[in-house]
Design an enzyme around this catalytic site. Structure first.
Site, mmCIF file in Angstrom:
data_model
loop_
_atom_site.group_PDB
_atom_site.id
_atom_site.type_symbol
_atom_site.label_atom_id
_atom_site.label_comp_id
_atom_site.label_asym_id
_atom_site.label_seq_id
_atom_site.Cartn_x
_atom_site.Cartn_y
_atom_site.Cartn_z
ATOM 1 N N HIS A 283 -64.823 -12.120 68.512
ATOM 2 C CA HIS A 283 -65.466 -12.678 69.698
ATOM 3 C C HIS A 283 -66.862 -12.093 69.900
ATOM 4 O O HIS A 283 -67.131 -10.944 69.515
ATOM 5 C CB HIS A 283 -64.617 -12.372 70.932
ATOM 6 C CG HIS A 283 -63.260 -13.008 70.889
ATOM 7 N ND1 HIS A 283 -63.068 -14.346 71.085
ATOM 8 C CD2 HIS A 283 -62.026 -12.486 70.630
ATOM 9 C CE1 HIS A 283 -61.776 -14.635 70.981
ATOM 10 N NE2 HIS A 283 -61.119 -13.511 70.691
ATOM 11 N N LYS B 188 -58.009 -16.604 77.245
ATOM 12 C CA LYS B 188 -59.191 -17.387 76.906
ATOM 13 C C LYS B 188 -58.830 -18.850 76.693
ATOM 14 O O LYS B 188 -59.662 -19.669 76.363
ATOM 15 C CB LYS B 188 -59.845 -16.810 75.656
ATOM 16 C CG LYS B 188 -60.341 -15.389 75.841
ATOM 17 C CD LYS B 188 -61.055 -14.897 74.588
ATOM 18 C CE LYS B 188 -61.513 -13.466 74.726
ATOM 19 N NZ LYS B 188 -60.427 -12.483 74.765
ATOM 20 N N ARG C 262 -48.897 -10.058 72.260
ATOM 21 C CA ARG C 262 -49.997 -9.215 72.722
ATOM 22 C C ARG C 262 -49.461 -8.181 73.702
ATOM 23 O O ARG C 262 -48.697 -8.528 74.601
ATOM 24 C CB ARG C 262 -51.027 -10.065 73.448
ATOM 25 C CG ARG C 262 -51.812 -10.969 72.538
ATOM 26 C CD ARG C 262 -52.496 -12.058 73.344
ATOM 27 N NE ARG C 262 -51.667 -13.253 73.358
ATOM 28 C CZ ARG C 262 -52.010 -14.382 73.954
ATOM 29 N NH1 ARG C 262 -53.140 -14.466 74.600
ATOM 30 N NH2 ARG C 262 -51.228 -15.440 73.916
#
Lengths: 478, 411
Positions: free
Chosen positions: A49, A247, A306
């Site tokens: 990113h 995101k 995650r």
């Protein structure tokens, strides 16, 4: 005796190991699974990113932006492909996009701009024409997250570091000077510093260390991986406008020539399952964004977990145990931040004061894909196994598979081979090559064929010989 | 000196061997290319019998069936390469790679006989975890028949295609307890004889309108959740049931394999190339046959179709293939697809292979041009799992042909 022991073979641990080895620090990495990069580091979007997303002032913001700046050079040093393809956040809420851009400016992200519909359509002709604006971040890139982890370990090994796999930590003892890490098989390692970067297993390790336990939560991200025939449907990583949780569901080309769609973001346990609900969510989101998408071209669905600790990464010196560094909650942008996290650990340990020595470079395994007739003949002349195709979907030769089994961080499993040279990664998903891969692993490592696992020990594929060969010894059958 | 051929056949399975032999018989200079270390293709792992009943009028195993053609290949002194992989097809040449090196070979025509691949867990969107123990039926067949290794003791099979049924029997014979076969559709997919011989004879239950909702197990599969579906294949709530197993074997369909030529225009129904009556694809001089063209249920049909294709490819190489005006073959009532889907108004025989989209008892297969019946054939029972055919002399035929299933008069 090691200077530093790193617990957890994800991309963060591998990066710390590599940067330590470059400075001559005696480092060891221990991983409980049969290979490195088997947790979050294998199942994520593979995106580096730009860094406009994180809240200014956070570790995420700082480390993402500096990680992004290091990554391209790091990949070239590791002989790994890296593509700076750029990212687009598409939407009609110009206010929100401007907010993101300002955030990027504060975070120190270069080369971001707001673009309008015409430009957007030029960049992404298959994008839904209803989008009026996008934030365009040119510095966003793609890598193979598991190959990055493997390559970092390999370079480290070439430069004197040690990697233990299948190392189940039984106990960790600490005296006034050193840590003593004892495995279930009674291997004992001593080290001056310890880094706990065990990802989803952080707290489990922290309990053994009697150090800080953090309230960690888990989010599952499900993905579709599309056939290489769909490559080119988008040219950049495309995000919707972000939400507080994630995101959003993105679409991106992968470094290996596929298309990745996902992830979802559901609170979950630690088991990376895919669900029809998750897949339907991706489907409805992505068909709005890219109406032309054909999800029937999916060759694999997968999911990753995650680990989340509040709003920011945790990277700190333990208050309870001296010379212990706690690293937890490395969710997105963890991959992008990994090299910067490693640099931070060097600073925290003082190893950053040591000069970078002249280090040995790793070489990627040479693939026959895309080679000319002359190049192929040169390779085959050197090693006829280059002319023996094992995986026809991804065009992988026997020579490449053998190299994956003898490289500095050799593969011992079918998935380990798949991650290193892509055998079984194509549209038939190992339908034709699975057995050949198993046979090659068994032969190269001189192991019985029925002991070859898919991934971890306990995931063996073949369970018994149908008609075991009778061994004749001294005239007697045994 | 570059090698030159009239016809290069890619794939040394039943289709490729038959096409190569026939092309050679027609006087062409032929090269056959096989990526494995021996000819025979998938037949080599099909050690069960039932092959050749139509073609040889006797019952053979897969390897025996293959051997008949291998003998002919040797008898004709046909050029063939094994351990050789075609990496690229150009206008008038192919590029290949083998342990001997990479090479370019020039040819006038090409026959794609590259077979099919199995649909995978990823392609059907199988949910849950991704542990060891989820395999395709063909993979398991290879493990058992090629390598003599067993991957499981208590498997569940998803999909009632022929390969899955045959593996249910094969696993049972090797001591595994096949717990059940699940089928998403409301009727079995495979041949009726296989349902009887492979499931019923071994007391293996078949649950139709049922599929796998979720795979359970981290390193190794531990079980599955099965769920019932309605006629629209929508899941029925509250029908979820857990079954422990040590493998889930997928027999969920075959996809024609045309990877070597991504430019090929594909048929939406078959997944193989769109071809004309001569089995010539949208790219001139490139022909296709066997499972690479459309998935067959009997190898006997593959051989017959491949011979036809080999002949046309050889004639084309010698500029002796006559193209007439082209007409369509239209799918009428009950027809899923026809092979070919067009024909040329040239003299000679035309055999149309096709699949029906439903079950038809006591029906006539009728071929019509406008309202005129040009051929008619009675079938006692036709199901989608069995390929049907109708054959007739084209004579001076002109106009689009419609194939349909019509009930027997007055019944």
């Amino acid at each position: 005796m090691f200077d530093i022991a790193i617990i957890g073979g994800g991309v963060v641990g591998a990066n710390i190991l590599c940067f330590c080895a470059r400075r001559g620090v005696r480092a060891v990495l221990i991983e409980k699974n049969n290979d490195v990069a088997t947790g979050a580091s294998k199942a994520n979007s593979g995106i580096i990113h730009a860094g406009f997303d994180a809240k200014p002032g956070t570790l995420k913001a700082k480390l993402n932006v500096s990680g992004n700046k290091i990554m391209e050079k790091l990949c070239s040093e590791l002989d790994l492909p890296y593509q700076k393809i750029g990212a687009l956040v598409v939407g009609n809420d110009l206010g929100k996009l401007n907010e993101l851009k300002e955030r990027g400016d504060v975070n120190g992200v270069h080369d971001i701009e707001i673009i309008k519909k015409n430009r957007l359509q030029e960049l992404e002709p298959n994008l839904n024409g209803d989008y009026k604006y996008a934030l365009y971040a040119k510095n966003s890139g793609i890598v193979s997250p598991y190959m990055l982890t493997i390559a970092l370990c390999e370079e480290a090994i070439l430069n004197g570091a040690t990697v233990y796999r299948n190392f189940e930590t039984k106990a960790i003892e600490k005296n006034s000077r050193n840590f003593k890490i004892i495995s279930a098989q009674n291997t004992v390692l001593t080290a001056k510093y310890v880094v706990n970067c065990a990802g989803a297993g952080y707290n489990e390790v922290a309990r053994k260390l009697k150090s800080e336990i953090y309230p960690l939560t888990f989010r599952r991200g499900e993905y579709y991986l599309l056939d290489s025939s769909e490559y080119g449907i988008v040219n950049h990583t495309i995000f919707p406008l972000p939400t507080p949780e994630s995101k959003g569901i993105l679409i991106t080309p992968t470094i290996d020539g596929n298309v990745l769609v996902g992830p979802t973001s559901e609170i979950s346990d630690q088991i990376p399952v895919t669900t029809s609900e998750g897949m339907n969510k991706i489907k409805s989101n992505i068909t709005t964004m890219i109406p032309k998408i054909n999800l029937r071209k999916s060759i694999r669905v997968f999911s990753g977990i995650r680990t989340i600790s509040g709003d920011d990464f945790i990277i700190e010196n333990s208050q309870k145990v001296k010379n212990l560094i706690n690293i937890a909650g490395i969710c997105s942008p963890g991959l992008s931040s990994a090299p910067a996290i490693a640099n931070m650990v060097l600073e925290m340990t003082g190893f950053d004061k040591l000069p970078v020595k002249k280090f040995k470079k790793r070489k990627n395994i040479v693939s026959i894909k895309g080679k000319s007739t002359e190049e192929l003949n040169a390779l085959i002349k050197k090693d006829p196994d280059y002319g023996k195709i094992v995986c026809k979907c991804e065009l992988v030769s026997l020579a490449e598979i053998k190299q994956a089994l003898t490289s500095p961080l050799a593969a011992y499993s079918v998935d380990g081979v798949k991650r290193r040279v892509r055998a079984g990664m194509g549209r038939c998903q190992g339908g034709f090559c699975l057995l050949k891969v198993i046979e090659t692993i068994a032969k190269t490592h001189k192991e019985p064929i029925i002991s070859i696992p898919k991934e971890n020990l306990g995931s063996e594929i073949l369970i018994s010989e149908i008609r075991p060969k009778k061994v004749v010894k001294n005239g007697k059958k045994i | 000196m570059a090698k030159r051929y009239d016809t290069v056949v890619i794939g040394g399975g039943p289709a490729g061997m038959a096409a190569a032999i026939e092309a050679k018989r027609c006087g062409a200079k032929v090269l056959l290319i096989e990526r494995e270390n021996q000819l025979g293709g998938i037949l080599n792992q099909c050690i069960h019998n039932g092959f050749g009943l139509h073609y040889f009028k006797e019952e053979l195993t897969g390897p025996e069936y293959a051997q008949r053609f291998i003998k002919l290949i040797n008898w004709h002194q046909l050029d063939y390469y094994t351990n050789t992989f075609v990496t690229k097809i150009n206008d008038n040449s192919i590029e290949l790679i083998s342990p001997l090196g990479a090479e370019k070979i020039y040819t006038k025509t090409i026959v794609l006989a590259t077979g099919a691949r199995e649909r995978t867990a990823g392609a059907i969107g199988l949910h849950g975890t991704r542990p060891a123990g989820v395999y395709t039926a063909g993979q398991v067949q290879k493990m058992i028949n090629y390598d003599g290794k067993l991957p499981c003791k208590h498997p569940i099979i998803l999909g009632s295609g022929d390969v899955g049924l045959i593996m249910a029997r094969r696993l049972s014979l090797e001591g595994a307890k096949v717990q059940m076969v699940l089928e998403l559709a409301n009727k079995p997919g495979g041949l009726m004889r296989n349902i009887q011989q492979c499931l019923n004879d071994f007391n293996i239950p078949l649950y139709t309108s049922t599929t796998v909702k979720e795979v359970v197990g981290t390193d190794k599969i531990e079980g599955i959740y099965a769920i019932s579906v309605d006629d629209k294949m929508q899941e029925i709530p509250n029908t979820l049931k857990y079954y422990p197993c040590d493998a889930l074997i997928l027999s969920v369909g075959l996809i024609p394999e045309t990877d070597v030529l991504p430019e090929l225009e594909l048929h939406p129904r078959t997944g193989g190339a769109i071809v004309n009556e001569y089995r010539e694809t949208s790219i001139p001089n490139i022909f296709s046959c066997g499972n690479a063209l459309h998935v067959h249920d009997l190898v006997d049909n593959v051989s017959k179709e491949a011979e036809l294709t080999g002949r046309f490819a050889a004639l084309k190489a010698k500029n002796q293939l006559a193209y007439g005006k082209q007409y369509n073959i239209i799918c009428g009532n009950g027809i899923s697809y026809t092979m070919p889907s067009t024909y040329f108004a040239t003299p000679g025989n035309l055999e149309i292979l096709f699949r029906v989209n439903n079950k038809f008892i006591r029906h006539n297969i009728v071929a019509k041009v406008k309202d005129k019946v040009i051929a008619k054939k009675f079938v006692l029972c036709a199901i989608s799992g069995t390929m049907q055919s109708i054959s007739f002399d084209k004579g001076n035929l002109k106009g689009d042909i419609t194939i349909s299933m019509e009930a027997e008069d007055g019944k």
